[in-house]
Design an enzyme around this catalytic site. Structure first.
Site, PDB file in Angstrom:
ATOM      1  N   GLU A 187       5.306 -10.830  15.447  1.00 21.99           N
ATOM      2  CA  GLU A 187       4.517 -11.452  16.595  1.00 21.99           C
ATOM      3  C   GLU A 187       4.647 -12.820  16.630  1.00 21.99           C
ATOM      4  O   GLU A 187       4.938 -13.486  17.765  1.00 21.99           O
ATOM      5  CB  GLU A 187       2.992 -11.166  16.551  1.00 21.99           C
ATOM      6  N   ARG A 207       0.782  -1.246   0.260  1.00 20.56           N
ATOM      7  CA  ARG A 207       0.032  -0.181  -0.179  1.00 20.56           C
ATOM      8  C   ARG A 207       0.824   1.113   0.108  1.00 20.56           C
ATOM      9  O   ARG A 207       0.277   2.257  -0.491  1.00 20.56           O
ATOM     10  CB  ARG A 207      -0.868  -0.095   1.370  1.00 20.56           C
TER      11      ARG A 207
END
Length: 174
Positions: free
Chosen positions: A95, A58
């Site tokens: 994560e 993006r």
């Protein structure tokens, strides 16, 4: 302009408990897209960047029109295996695992002033890895531009000392 009203929130995507902030609904609004690029331009024009760096994917959508408007070059930072020439690579922690990004070694010249653009600042992992690639090539980061910042995840802390522009903020309650 109320950008937040143009961002679609998709509950439980990509996994339960996540409220995904979908900018495709903002991007399809021509006036909103122009507003975003104009805000980025207005904020960073005085810094006189030499190049805009967009983080996959993006960041490409937002960075390219900003580079055009500023009259400067645009550089891609991509996932591994997408760039054809000699490249610099960084691996960074997620994560649950690791990821990597790459940049062409000739994309930025030492001393060039750089603005890094992406759609969203969350934990700051991807964008700080992008910044490290820019620094390895000798680029001088003059700032970061995002449409969205998820304040509760404190990604801005990883960009301490830099000019960080986020147009829409979400906190824990949203």
């Amino acid at each position: 302009m109320d950008l937040k009203s143009l961002i679609r929130e998709v509950p439980d995507f990509p996994k339960p408990g996540i409220s995904f902030k979908d900018i495709t609904t903002l991007l399809k609004d021509g006036a909103a897209l122009r507003y975003v690029v104009d805000q980025f331009d207005g904020h960073f024009r005085a810094a006189r960047p030499d190049v805009i760096v967009g983080a996959e994917s993006r960041g490409f959508i937002l960075g390219a029109p900003l580079a055009y408007q500023l009259g400067v070059g645009f550089v891609l930072v991509r996932k591994p295996g997408k760039l054809p020439a000699a490249k610099e690579r960084i691996t960074y922690d997620l994560e649950y695992g690791q990821d990597a990004l790459e940049i062409h070694v000739d994309a930025i010249q030492p001393g060039q002033k750089v603005v890094i653009v992406d759609d969203l600042l969350a934990t700051g992992g991807t964008i700080s890895a992008t910044a490290e690639l820019v620094k390895r090539l000798g680029g001088v980061i003059v700032g970061f531009a995002f449409i969205i910042e998820l304040d509760a995840l404190k990604g801005r802390d990883r960009l301490a000392g830099y000019d960080v522009l986020s147009l829409v903020h979400y906190d824990d309650e949203e």
